[in-house]
Each structure stands twice: as C-alpha cells, then as structure tokens.
Enzyme design. Structure first.
Site, PDB file in Angstrom:
ATOM      1  N   LYS A 172       0.778  -1.109   0.119  1.00 31.99           N
ATOM      2  CA  LYS A 172       0.074  -0.073  -0.138  1.00 31.99           C
ATOM      3  C   LYS A 172       1.011   1.421   0.128  1.00 31.99           C
ATOM      4  CE  LYS A 172      -1.633   3.163   2.758  1.00 31.99           C
ATOM      5  NZ  LYS A 172      -1.704   4.209   2.001  1.00 31.99           N
ATOM      6  N   GLY A 223       7.189   5.651   7.391  1.00 23.93           N
ATOM      7  CA  GLY A 223       6.306   6.880   7.518  1.00 23.93           C
ATOM      8  C   GLY A 223       6.688   7.705   8.993  1.00 23.93           C
ATOM      9  N   SER A 224       5.542   8.403   9.381  1.00 28.87           N
ATOM     10  CA  SER A 224       5.744   9.002  10.762  1.00 28.87           C
ATOM     11  C   SER A 224       5.746   8.323  11.938  1.00 28.87           C
ATOM     12  CB  SER A 224       4.783  10.122  10.596  1.00 28.87           C
ATOM     13  OG  SER A 224       3.634   9.545  10.940  1.00 28.87           O
ATOM     14  N   GLY A 228       3.628   5.056  12.802  1.00 26.38           N
ATOM     15  CA  GLY A 228       4.356   3.788  13.226  1.00 26.38           C
ATOM     16  C   GLY A 228       3.920   3.297  14.564  1.00 26.38           C
ATOM     17  N   GLU A 245      10.185   2.238   9.899  1.00 29.98           N
ATOM     18  CA  GLU A 245      11.319   3.125   9.738  1.00 29.98           C
ATOM     19  C   GLU A 245      10.606   4.604  10.015  1.00 29.98           C
ATOM     20  OE1 GLU A 245      14.186   3.284  10.019  1.00 29.98           O
ATOM     21  OE2 GLU A 245      14.706   1.231  10.066  1.00 29.98           O
ATOM     22  N   CYS A 279      13.597  11.972   5.601  1.00 31.93           N
ATOM     23  CA  CYS A 279      13.814  11.658   7.088  1.00 31.93           C
ATOM     24  C   CYS A 279      15.039  11.763   7.826  1.00 31.93           C
ATOM     25  CB  CYS A 279      13.289   9.886   7.393  1.00 31.93           C
ATOM     26  SG  CYS A 279      14.349   9.016   6.152  1.00 31.93           S
ATOM     27  N   GLN A 326       0.938  19.978   4.320  1.00 32.30           N
ATOM     28  CA  GLN A 326       2.171  20.063   4.625  1.00 32.30           C
ATOM     29  C   GLN A 326       2.879  21.437   4.853  1.00 32.30           C
ATOM     30  OE1 GLN A 326       4.316  17.458   5.814  1.00 32.30           O
ATOM     31  NE2 GLN A 326       5.671  19.184   6.328  1.00 32.30           N
ATOM     32  N   GLU A 378       9.443  16.835  14.505  1.00 33.77           N
ATOM     33  CA  GLU A 378       9.669  16.679  13.316  1.00 33.77           C
ATOM     34  C   GLU A 378       8.899  17.708  12.532  1.00 33.77           C
ATOM     35  OE1 GLU A 378       8.722  13.462  10.662  1.00 33.77           O
ATOM     36  OE2 GLU A 378      10.973  13.195  10.031  1.00 33.77           O
TER      37      GLU A 378
HETATM   38  P1  NAD Z   1       2.306   8.915   7.254  1.00 29.66           P
HETATM   39  O1  NAD Z   1       2.739   8.319   8.666  1.00 29.66           O
HETATM   40  O2  NAD Z   1       1.306   9.742   7.210  1.00 29.66           O
HETATM   41  O3  NAD Z   1       2.072   7.725   6.237  1.00 29.66           O
HETATM   42  C1  NAD Z   1       2.821   6.642   5.874  1.00 29.66           C
HETATM   43  C2  NAD Z   1       2.134   5.333   5.241  1.00 29.66           C
HETATM   44  O4  NAD Z   1       1.253   5.006   6.362  1.00 29.66           O
HETATM   45  C3  NAD Z   1       1.090   6.005   4.231  1.00 29.66           C
HETATM   46  O5  NAD Z   1       1.105   4.867   3.378  1.00 29.66           O
HETATM   47  C4  NAD Z   1      -0.288   6.170   4.880  1.00 29.66           C
HETATM   48  O6  NAD Z   1      -1.530   6.043   4.112  1.00 29.66           O
HETATM   49  C5  NAD Z   1      -0.135   5.111   5.934  1.00 29.66           C
HETATM   50  N1  NAD Z   1      -1.055   5.274   7.015  1.00 29.66           N
HETATM   51  C6  NAD Z   1      -1.426   6.215   7.637  1.00 29.66           C
HETATM   52  N2  NAD Z   1      -2.194   5.848   8.892  1.00 29.66           N
HETATM   53  C7  NAD Z   1      -2.381   4.377   8.804  1.00 29.66           C
HETATM   54  C8  NAD Z   1      -2.879   3.563   9.630  1.00 29.66           C
HETATM   55  N3  NAD Z   1      -3.547   3.953  10.803  1.00 29.66           N
HETATM   56  N4  NAD Z   1      -2.600   2.130   9.512  1.00 29.66           N
HETATM   57  C9  NAD Z   1      -1.646   1.761   8.508  1.00 29.66           C
HETATM   58  N5  NAD Z   1      -1.363   2.593   7.441  1.00 29.66           N
HETATM   59  C10 NAD Z   1      -1.336   3.867   7.885  1.00 29.66           C
HETATM   60  O7  NAD Z   1       3.865   9.693   6.517  1.00 29.66           O
HETATM   61  P2  NAD Z   1       3.951  10.351   5.187  1.00 29.66           P
HETATM   62  O8  NAD Z   1       3.521  11.593   5.639  1.00 29.66           O
HETATM   63  O9  NAD Z   1       3.525   9.609   4.146  1.00 29.66           O
HETATM   64  O10 NAD Z   1       5.638  10.422   5.410  1.00 29.66           O
HETATM   65  C11 NAD Z   1       6.462  11.238   5.920  1.00 29.66           C
HETATM   66  C12 NAD Z   1       7.290  10.505   7.230  1.00 29.66           C
HETATM   67  O11 NAD Z   1       7.978   9.464   6.815  1.00 29.66           O
HETATM   68  C13 NAD Z   1       8.072  11.546   7.939  1.00 29.66           C
HETATM   69  O12 NAD Z   1       7.958  11.518   9.299  1.00 29.66           O
HETATM   70  C14 NAD Z   1       9.448  10.825   7.510  1.00 29.66           C
HETATM   71  O13 NAD Z   1      10.416  11.183   8.620  1.00 29.66           O
HETATM   72  C15 NAD Z   1       8.960   9.577   7.603  1.00 29.66           C
HETATM   73  N6  NAD Z   1      10.127   8.727   6.593  1.00 29.66           N
HETATM   74  C16 NAD Z   1      10.887   7.857   7.359  1.00 29.66           C
HETATM   75  C17 NAD Z   1      11.967   7.208   6.677  1.00 29.66           C
HETATM   76  C18 NAD Z   1      12.813   6.239   7.189  1.00 29.66           C
HETATM   77  O14 NAD Z   1      13.320   5.344   6.410  1.00 29.66           O
HETATM   78  N7  NAD Z   1      12.955   6.342   8.568  1.00 29.66           N
HETATM   79  C19 NAD Z   1      11.947   7.471   5.210  1.00 29.66           C
HETATM   80  C20 NAD Z   1      11.108   8.467   4.542  1.00 29.66           C
HETATM   81  C21 NAD Z   1      10.096   8.843   5.302  1.00 29.66           C
END
Ligand code: NAD
Length: 475
Positions: A172, A223-224, A228, A245, A279, A326, A378
């Site tokens: 997804k 993701g965030s 996570g 991550e 990130c 954002q 962040e």
């Molecule tokens: P986000 O957490 O909003 O979304 C990430 C993914 O999770 C999306 O596909 C979203 O649809 C899904 N999601 C959201 N809520 C969910 C739930 N309740 N259950 C299951 N899936 C769900 O993050 P974003 O805004 O897409 O990305 C930015 C974030 O990602 C920043 O915090 C950044 O630091 C982080 N990031 C981390 C790394 C790493 O490797 N450490 C790399 C890139 C980005």
C-alpha cells in the site's frame, strides 16, 4: 481520464472510489486518478498471495533472481520517463527523481544477487553423531506500507528483499503519490513474478492501510512516528513481526575546526534539498561558538541564491512542498519558532511561480535552544535551526538530547572528535564531513530510539526481517 486500477491476485481491479494525484508544482495538473482498494479488496489480495506465495517460495532461486533482474533492467531503461513522473507527483527535482528511479533499479539488482547468495549454515553439534543445520525460510505474505517522499525507492527496498527470499507481497503506497508505485507494480506484473505473488492496493491509511495489519504475516512500514506507533500497537495482538522506519530530528554538528565550505554544503544540502522532506534531513544544526557567526552568514549567503521552482524546470534546486497540509504545517512551525524567541536569519517566504504550486523558500532559525518545539518535533519541510554551543562535549550532548536517532553528522578536521562522535552519538547512521542524507543501497539503513523499530532494512541485513530461521537436528 483513465483510472489506474489496483493489482489484486494478478488482475487489474477497479476500486470503490478514486484518489486524484495532484502535481504540487502545478495544482491544475492532475497526474492521474487511482482506484481505492477497500478492506475487502485487501482481503482478496492476501488470499491470492497466500496461494501464489507457496509456489513462489518453492520456485528456483534462479527464477526469482531473473525476475528481479528484469525489473531492475526496465527501471534503468525507463529512468528518465519514470523519474519525470516521480518529480511530477512528488515535487522533488527531475534529476532527483531520475536518481531515485536508478536507486530503485540498483536495489532490485542487488537483491537479484542476494537471491542466489543467501543461505543457511551447517554447524558442528556439541553431541556426537548429530548434524545441525540452520536454514532460512520465507515469512509468508508481507504487508508493506510506504510514505510519499520516496515513492519508488522505499517500495523497492522493501519489495526486492521480500520477493528475493520467497515471500509474497501486498503493497500500500502513500495515497499522496500512488503514480510511481503503480508504474513499479505494472513492471513487476510483467517480470516473471508469479501472478498473485505481488499485489498493489492503493488508498488511505485508515481504510486500506489498516486492513493490511489484519492479514499480514509481517508488516514493513515507513512513515511518521505517530503512524508507526499506531501500526506497532495494532499488530501486537496478532504477534506478527513489524519493522517501522520513522521520522528524525537529525543533528549536524559543526565544530570550530571545520572546513567552512564543507560545513555549508553539508548544511544546505542536508537541510533544504528535496525541500527538507527527507527523514534524514538535518533539522538541528549544532555549531560551536568560534565558527558560529561565520558559518551562519555563509549558509545565509548560499541560501540567497537557491532556486525554488517547478520540479520539472531545468535549474530548479528545491521543488515545492508536497501539499497544502504540509505547507500549512511548515508555516505554522515557522510561527511557532518566532513565538519561541528564535531569530529568522533567513525568512522562508510563500512564493508565486508561473504555475500554482506549494512553493516555500528555506527558513534558517538562529539563537534557538534545544528545548524549543522547532528542535524537538519533526517539521518535514525547508526549515532548520542553528543551536549555538560552547564546545564538542556540549554539541554531543545536544545531538543526543532528542527522542529520535536516525542520522547524525559532524563536520570537523579533528579525527579524535570524528571518531568519538561516531562511537557515542545515538543514531543508526553517522556521517563525517558529509550531509546527513545521501546513502548507499547495499548497506543497512535505519535508526534508533523513536526513529526505528525492528531489524534494519537494506543490504545483507534485510534477510533478518524477510526470513524465518529454522534450526534442524539430524541424528
Ligand atoms: P504517514 O505516517 O502519514 O504515512 C505513511 C503511510 O502510512 C502512508 O501510506 C499512509 O497511508 C499509511 N497510514 C497512515 N495511517 C495508517 C494507519 N492507521 N494504518 C495503516 N497505515 C496507515 O507518513 P508520510 O507523511 O507519508 O511520510 C512522511 C514521514 O515518513 C516522515 O515522518 C518521515 O520522516 C518518514 N520517513 C521515514 C523514513 C525512514 O526510513 N526512516 C523514510 C522516509 C520517510
């Protein structure tokens, strides 16, 4: 307008709704409409993957390696076209988009090799007449949930090891950037990966993403931090493995003995390129007092000539912010910084360009303290803070005083301090005289503390998450 469908059980399936994919450099430009997968669609993808995955796990390693190699080849051949699509939907510059597609190709090529290299080990038993074998088996069907900021590289670095080691996959991607993931899915569909082994389900987190947790044998998420944590908690009752991550509040330490030009390059690239939406972006620049003023002036000078513009225009160095939400978040943190008493050495401005987009120039705060919200939370935009410190010891203390631990950098000509920093900074990645972003594809990636949960991604370390270990005794 064509609606791009989900790939479920080897078939392209229409959704219950559509997501409009908007170009952040030009909000009049709709990149495409993408079908939303319901919880029922997600269940169907997992059901198909369970059957097809058995055959994939039992396929020869040569067949699996060939498929991954083919995916890599097509990504490389189409890097310009796919890099343009990526830049159009995500807003990073076209060269960065092309670079990311190449990175995805390199990841698939690396794991094509790992497919035939990985294995178990045979060890001597402590008992006579007994053989001990340690082998690795696929985990099953892996659910992958990915963010918008690396819309092809992050799916690639999860899909490639999952398939290499014989698992099935349900991906997804972010609802904000489904286009690159769809293009990758279409390539995988034609690659020789058995039908049903790889499914693409597009949609939002609460609807499509949540359904993944209910079915997967393991979940790899990027993701965030808030999402996570929610995913780790949702997965816990099922006792499935989770790799998460997450975000960062990455320190870049600049010491008095630093080469000034290296320090400026590390700060400007690490904090502001890719619109600060990495990130690993250096959002806390920790500077010792003697070099502080010279460094801050030099960074401000460099930022004055940064070209913020349309991602697809030649000459653009920093593209737009991803979307209105954002942008509002970035602007609100700029207000928060001011209200906390930080000084705007470089004041970020909302910019108008020929096309309507989310353009924001860099903000550099000075006179900040590590307790301010702008240094604890962040932001994920082109906003960075300078924290003035007395000496190296205080710099290290401030660097570690954070809930996160992803990437930490130091600019110094002192080998003693560089070595001490590498050994003592609490982060998964350390950089000496390099920007905190910009990584190799064949070595492990990940963080500590609030930035990461579970085993490392990428390189040879990826095998730990994507395989089950079996220890067999033979008398
Ligand atoms: P986000 O957490 O909003 O979304 C990430 C993914 O999770 C999306 O596909 C979203 O649809 C899904 N999601 C959201 N809520 C969910 C739930 N309740 N259950 C299951 N899936 C769900 O993050 P974003 O805004 O897409 O990305 C930015 C974030 O990602 C920043 O915090 C950044 O630091 C982080 N990031 C981390 C790394 C790493 O490797 N450490 C790399 C890139 C980005």
């Amino acid at each position: 307008m064509e609606i791009y469908r989900n790939l479920i059980g080897g078939e392209w399936v229409a959704g219950t709704d559509v997501i409009r994919n908007i170009n952040p450099s030009d909000t009049n430009d709709v990149v495409g409409e993408y079908a939303v997968a319901s919880a029922k669609d997600v269940a169907a993808a997992f059901a198909a993957a369970r059957v097809a995955g058995k055959a994939w796990g039992a396929a020869t390693t040569q067949a699996r390696a060939d498929a991954l190699f083919k995916i890599a080849g097509e990504l490389l051949d189409r890097r310009e076209e796919l890099g343009t699509l990526l830049a159009r939907e995500e807003g990073k510059t076209r060269p960065e988009g092309i670079g990311e597609v190449m990175r995805a190709a390199q990841v698939f090529r690396f794991f094509a090799g790992e497919t035939v290299r990985y294995g178990g080990e045979k060890v001597a038993s402590v008992r006579p007449g007994v053989d001990v074998d340690i082998s690795r088996e696929p985990v099953g069907v892996i659910g992958l949930i990915t963010p918008w900021n690396f819309p092809i590289a992050i799916p690639a670095w999860k899909i490639a090891p999952a398939l290499a080691f014989g698992n099935a996959v349900v991906l997804k991607p972010s609802e904000i950037t489904p286009g690159s993931a769809w293009a990758l899915a279409e390539i995988i569909h034609r690659s020789g990966v058995l039908p049903g082994v790889f499914s693409l389900v597009m949609g939002t987190g609460p609807e499509t993403g949540r359904a993944i947790i209910a079915h997967a044998d393991a979940v790899s998420f990027t993701g965030s931090a808030a999402t996570g944590a929610a995913i780790v908690q949702a997965a816990a009752p099922r006792l499935i493995r989770v790799q998460a991550e997450m975000g960062g509040k990455n320190p870049l330490v600049v010491l008095d003995d630093a080469d000034l030009s290296t320090a400026v390059t590390c700060a400007v690239d690490g904090s502001f390129f890719q619109t600060g939406q990495r990130c690993t972006a250096s959002s806390r620049i920790i500077v010792t007092q003697e070099i502080h003023d010279r460094f801050v002036d030099a960074v401000a000078d460099r930022l004055a000539s940064i070209v913020v513009g349309h991602a697809l225009e030649a000459g653009t160095q920093v593209g737009p912010v991803i979307d209105q939400r954002q942008l509002d978040k970035d602007l609100s943190y700029i207000d928060i910084g001011e209200s906390e008493g930080a000084k705007k050495k470089v004041a970020g401005q909302r910019l108008n360009r020929d096309t309507p987009g989310f353009y924001l120039s860099p903000t550099l705060f000075t006179e900040t303290t590590n307790t301010m919200r702008i240094n604890r939370e962040e932001i994920f935009g082109p906003v960075a803070s300078v924290i003035r410190v007395k000496d190296y010891e205080e710099a290290l203390h401030v660097a570690n005083d954070t809930a996160y631990g992803l990437s930490a950098g130091i600019v110094t000509t002192s080998q003693k301090h560089a070595k001490h920093f590498q050994a003592n900074v609490e982060s998964g990645l350390t950089m000496v005289n390099l920007a905190t972003a910009g990584l190799d594809y064949h070595v492990p990636f990940g963080g500590r503390k609030g930035s990461s949960y579970g085993p490392r991604e990428q390189g040879r370390y990826a095998v730990e998450f994507y395989t089950e270990v079996k220890t067999s005794y033979v008398g």
